[in-house]
Write a protein that holds these residues in place. Sequence first.
Motif, PDB file in Angstrom:
ATOM      1  N   GLY A  13     -48.366  33.564 -19.887  1.00 10.79           N
ATOM      2  CA  GLY A  13     -46.996  33.062 -19.922  1.00 10.79           C
ATOM      3  C   GLY A  13     -46.524  32.386 -18.662  1.00 10.79           C
ATOM      4  O   GLY A  13     -45.336  32.411 -18.350  1.00 10.79           O
ATOM      5  N   TRP A  14     -47.404  31.762 -17.912  1.00  2.00           N
ATOM      6  CA  TRP A  14     -47.004  31.032 -16.724  1.00  2.00           C
ATOM      7  C   TRP A  14     -47.614  29.638 -16.773  1.00  2.00           C
ATOM      8  O   TRP A  14     -48.418  29.324 -17.633  1.00  2.00           O
ATOM      9  CB  TRP A  14     -47.443  31.777 -15.455  1.00  2.00           C
ATOM     10  CG  TRP A  14     -48.930  31.993 -15.329  1.00  2.00           C
ATOM     11  CD1 TRP A  14     -49.689  32.890 -16.010  1.00  2.00           C
ATOM     12  CD2 TRP A  14     -49.827  31.273 -14.471  1.00  2.00           C
ATOM     13  NE1 TRP A  14     -51.006  32.796 -15.642  1.00  2.00           N
ATOM     14  CE2 TRP A  14     -51.123  31.812 -14.693  1.00  2.00           C
ATOM     15  CE3 TRP A  14     -49.666  30.256 -13.543  1.00  2.00           C
ATOM     16  CZ2 TRP A  14     -52.251  31.344 -14.010  1.00  2.00           C
ATOM     17  CZ3 TRP A  14     -50.784  29.797 -12.857  1.00  2.00           C
ATOM     18  CH2 TRP A  14     -52.056  30.333 -13.092  1.00  2.00           C
ATOM     19  N   SER A  15     -47.193  28.777 -15.843  1.00  2.00           N
ATOM     20  CA  SER A  15     -47.669  27.398 -15.813  1.00  2.00           C
ATOM     21  C   SER A  15     -48.392  27.121 -14.502  1.00  2.00           C
ATOM     22  O   SER A  15     -47.909  27.488 -13.425  1.00  2.00           O
ATOM     23  CB  SER A  15     -46.504  26.418 -15.972  1.00  2.00           C
ATOM     24  OG  SER A  15     -45.910  26.556 -17.241  1.00  2.00           O
ATOM     25  N   LEU A  16     -49.545  26.477 -14.602  1.00  2.00           N
ATOM     26  CA  LEU A  16     -50.326  26.101 -13.422  1.00  2.00           C
ATOM     27  C   LEU A  16     -49.810  24.779 -12.882  1.00  2.00           C
ATOM     28  O   LEU A  16     -49.723  23.787 -13.598  1.00  2.00           O
ATOM     29  CB  LEU A  16     -51.805  25.976 -13.791  1.00  2.00           C
ATOM     30  CG  LEU A  16     -52.762  25.558 -12.663  1.00  2.00           C
ATOM     31  CD1 LEU A  16     -52.769  26.612 -11.565  1.00  2.00           C
ATOM     32  CD2 LEU A  16     -54.160  25.344 -13.220  1.00  2.00           C
ATOM     33  N   SER A  17     -49.448  24.770 -11.597  1.00  2.00           N
ATOM     34  CA  SER A  17     -48.897  23.571 -10.976  1.00  2.00           C
ATOM     35  C   SER A  17     -49.902  22.427 -10.992  1.00  2.00           C
ATOM     36  O   SER A  17     -51.110  22.626 -10.828  1.00  2.00           O
ATOM     37  CB  SER A  17     -48.491  23.871  -9.531  1.00  2.00           C
ATOM     38  OG  SER A  17     -48.134  22.680  -8.855  1.00  2.00           O
ATOM     39  N   ALA A  18     -49.372  21.215 -11.175  1.00  2.00           N
ATOM     40  CA  ALA A  18     -50.215  20.022 -11.153  1.00  2.00           C
ATOM     41  C   ALA A  18     -50.696  19.687  -9.749  1.00  2.00           C
ATOM     42  O   ALA A  18     -51.492  18.759  -9.575  1.00  2.00           O
ATOM     43  CB  ALA A  18     -49.441  18.837 -11.729  1.00  2.00           C
ATOM     44  N   ALA A  19     -50.227  20.439  -8.736  1.00  2.00           N
ATOM     45  CA  ALA A  19     -50.615  20.134  -7.360  1.00  2.00           C
ATOM     46  C   ALA A  19     -52.063  20.479  -7.063  1.00  2.00           C
ATOM     47  O   ALA A  19     -52.656  19.950  -6.117  1.00  2.00           O
ATOM     48  CB  ALA A  19     -49.704  20.881  -6.382  1.00  2.00           C
ATOM     49  N   TRP A  20     -52.678  21.377  -7.876  1.00  2.26           N
ATOM     50  CA  TRP A  20     -53.991  21.902  -7.529  1.00  2.26           C
ATOM     51  C   TRP A  20     -55.156  21.182  -8.197  1.00  2.26           C
ATOM     52  O   TRP A  20     -56.267  21.205  -7.671  1.00  2.26           O
ATOM     53  CB  TRP A  20     -54.073  23.379  -7.875  1.00  2.26           C
ATOM     54  CG  TRP A  20     -53.156  24.248  -7.082  1.00  2.26           C
ATOM     55  CD1 TRP A  20     -52.069  24.933  -7.547  1.00  2.26           C
ATOM     56  CD2 TRP A  20     -53.215  24.514  -5.672  1.00  2.26           C
ATOM     57  NE1 TRP A  20     -51.443  25.616  -6.529  1.00  2.26           N
ATOM     58  CE2 TRP A  20     -52.135  25.378  -5.359  1.00  2.26           C
ATOM     59  CE3 TRP A  20     -54.067  24.106  -4.652  1.00  2.26           C
ATOM     60  CZ2 TRP A  20     -51.897  25.837  -4.064  1.00  2.26           C
ATOM     61  CZ3 TRP A  20     -53.836  24.573  -3.361  1.00  2.26           C
ATOM     62  CH2 TRP A  20     -52.765  25.420  -3.090  1.00  2.26           C
ATOM     63  N   LEU A  21     -54.925  20.581  -9.358  1.00  2.48           N
ATOM     64  CA  LEU A  21     -56.024  19.998 -10.120  1.00  2.48           C
ATOM     65  C   LEU A  21     -55.757  18.523 -10.401  1.00  2.48           C
ATOM     66  O   LEU A  21     -54.591  18.116 -10.522  1.00  2.48           O
ATOM     67  CB  LEU A  21     -56.208  20.746 -11.444  1.00  2.48           C
ATOM     68  CG  LEU A  21     -56.592  22.228 -11.320  1.00  2.48           C
ATOM     69  CD1 LEU A  21     -56.605  22.874 -12.698  1.00  2.48           C
ATOM     70  CD2 LEU A  21     -57.941  22.383 -10.631  1.00  2.48           C
ATOM     71  N   PRO A  22     -56.805  17.713 -10.511  1.00  2.58           N
ATOM     72  CA  PRO A  22     -56.610  16.284 -10.786  1.00  2.58           C
ATOM     73  C   PRO A  22     -55.939  16.064 -12.135  1.00  2.58           C
ATOM     74  O   PRO A  22     -56.234  16.744 -13.110  1.00  2.58           O
ATOM     75  CB  PRO A  22     -58.040  15.715 -10.789  1.00  2.58           C
ATOM     76  CG  PRO A  22     -58.857  16.720 -10.045  1.00  2.58           C
ATOM     77  CD  PRO A  22     -58.227  18.046 -10.319  1.00  2.58           C
ATOM     78  N   LEU A  23     -55.011  15.114 -12.153  1.00  2.25           N
ATOM     79  CA  LEU A  23     -54.402  14.731 -13.413  1.00  2.25           C
ATOM     80  C   LEU A  23     -55.380  13.869 -14.200  1.00  2.25           C
ATOM     81  O   LEU A  23     -56.432  13.481 -13.704  1.00  2.25           O
ATOM     82  CB  LEU A  23     -53.104  13.957 -13.139  1.00  2.25           C
ATOM     83  CG  LEU A  23     -52.002  14.736 -12.403  1.00  2.25           C
ATOM     84  CD1 LEU A  23     -50.833  13.812 -12.103  1.00  2.25           C
ATOM     85  CD2 LEU A  23     -51.540  15.922 -13.228  1.00  2.25           C
ATOM     86  N   CYS A  24     -55.022  13.581 -15.431  1.00  4.48           N
ATOM     87  CA  CYS A  24     -55.899  12.785 -16.290  1.00  4.48           C
ATOM     88  C   CYS A  24     -56.213  11.443 -15.618  1.00  4.48           C
ATOM     89  O   CYS A  24     -55.296  10.684 -15.272  1.00  4.48           O
ATOM     90  CB  CYS A  24     -55.221  12.553 -17.636  1.00  4.48           C
ATOM     91  SG  CYS A  24     -56.249  11.669 -18.817  1.00  4.48           S
ATOM     92  N   GLY A  25     -57.490  11.185 -15.408  1.00  2.00           N
ATOM     93  CA  GLY A  25     -57.901   9.946 -14.760  1.00  2.00           C
ATOM     94  C   GLY A  25     -57.882  10.007 -13.242  1.00  2.00           C
ATOM     95  O   GLY A  25     -58.268   9.034 -12.585  1.00  2.00           O
ATOM     96  N   GLY A  26     -57.437  11.121 -12.674  1.00  2.00           N
ATOM     97  CA  GLY A  26     -57.369  11.242 -11.224  1.00  2.00           C
ATOM     98  C   GLY A  26     -58.664  11.765 -10.638  1.00  2.00           C
ATOM     99  O   GLY A  26     -59.604  12.106 -11.352  1.00  2.00           O
ATOM    100  N   THR A  27     -58.732  11.818  -9.326  1.00  2.00           N
ATOM    101  CA  THR A  27     -59.919  12.302  -8.620  1.00  2.00           C
ATOM    102  C   THR A  27     -59.526  13.467  -7.728  1.00  2.00           C
ATOM    103  O   THR A  27     -58.350  13.655  -7.387  1.00  2.00           O
ATOM    104  CB  THR A  27     -60.539  11.189  -7.757  1.00  2.00           C
ATOM    105  OG1 THR A  27     -59.598  10.804  -6.728  1.00  2.00           O
ATOM    106  CG2 THR A  27     -60.882   9.974  -8.609  1.00  2.00           C
ATOM    107  N   TRP A  28     -60.541  14.247  -7.339  1.00  2.00           N
ATOM    108  CA  TRP A  28     -60.294  15.365  -6.431  1.00  2.00           C
ATOM    109  C   TRP A  28     -59.780  14.869  -5.083  1.00  2.00           C
ATOM    110  O   TRP A  28     -58.904  15.500  -4.475  1.00  2.00           O
ATOM    111  CB  TRP A  28     -61.568  16.173  -6.250  1.00  2.00           C
ATOM    112  CG  TRP A  28     -61.800  17.162  -7.332  1.00  2.00           C
ATOM    113  CD1 TRP A  28     -62.739  17.115  -8.319  1.00  2.00           C
ATOM    114  CD2 TRP A  28     -61.061  18.371  -7.564  1.00  2.00           C
ATOM    115  NE1 TRP A  28     -62.641  18.197  -9.148  1.00  2.00           N
ATOM    116  CE2 TRP A  28     -61.624  19.001  -8.713  1.00  2.00           C
ATOM    117  CE3 TRP A  28     -59.995  18.989  -6.930  1.00  2.00           C
ATOM    118  CZ2 TRP A  28     -61.155  20.202  -9.218  1.00  2.00           C
ATOM    119  CZ3 TRP A  28     -59.513  20.193  -7.432  1.00  2.00           C
ATOM    120  CH2 TRP A  28     -60.085  20.787  -8.549  1.00  2.00           C
TER     121      TRP A  28
END
Length: 261
Positions: free
Chosen positions: A47-62
Amino acid sequence: MFPVAPRRAVFAVVAVFAALLFAGSATMTALRFMSMTAMSGTPMPGGWSLSAAWLPLCGGTWLRTAMSFVSMWASMMPAMMLPALAPVLWRERRTLANCSGWLIIFNAIGYFMVWLLAGIAIFPLGAAIASLDMRVPSIAHAAPIAAGLVVMAAGVLQCTSWKAGRLQSCHSILQCHDAASAVRIGIRLALHCASCCGNWMAVLLATGVMDREGTLIVSAAIAIERVAASRGALVRLVGVASMAAGGLLIVHAILKFARSH
């Protein structure tokens, strides 16, 4: 020793520089919070949400994700840590004339350089934990309870004699003679601050580095403990509040898990 008027002028310059740095950092942080809020996090088991700050977004790179995180961290640190640095500047205002305004700026460069490097070191750890959360549902389920335990542990550490000693040892660090020594002194202060407020940084990372309310609470806790370093009761009260908050987070996570099953 410099006369009183030049000392006051130097302190005024430092105060204006610090105020401008804080205002710019706070503004950039608020804008980043707004942009991150518009991006929905990844819903996770528990029941929680993982922040987009840690993982690459769609089409993004590390690499792009790491650069974005470090940029966010660097813009946020002045707003968070200047309230901790301000009491030291205030206590040492009579000796500020021993440094020119430029040397005091070099103090700040050394100080925030350490925090920048801390952000660079933190990202791989946070990204690894986020990847585990994505791949192992049992770890994701346990994350809210783990966050509560971190908050509770931070409160316990806050009430120890070790933490009281670290707060009491915040003393003069601004006496310098050239740019190199000013940077070294700034680095030394940052390392001291990192060890002193490490419990609150752990809370920030455990509860969400881009969580607006969490960031404000952690910033307030750091500022309060520095201003109240000589008032042990108030410092311990902050610790007790953290223990209580950690307990509530754990109970909330357990109840949510029970309702979902």
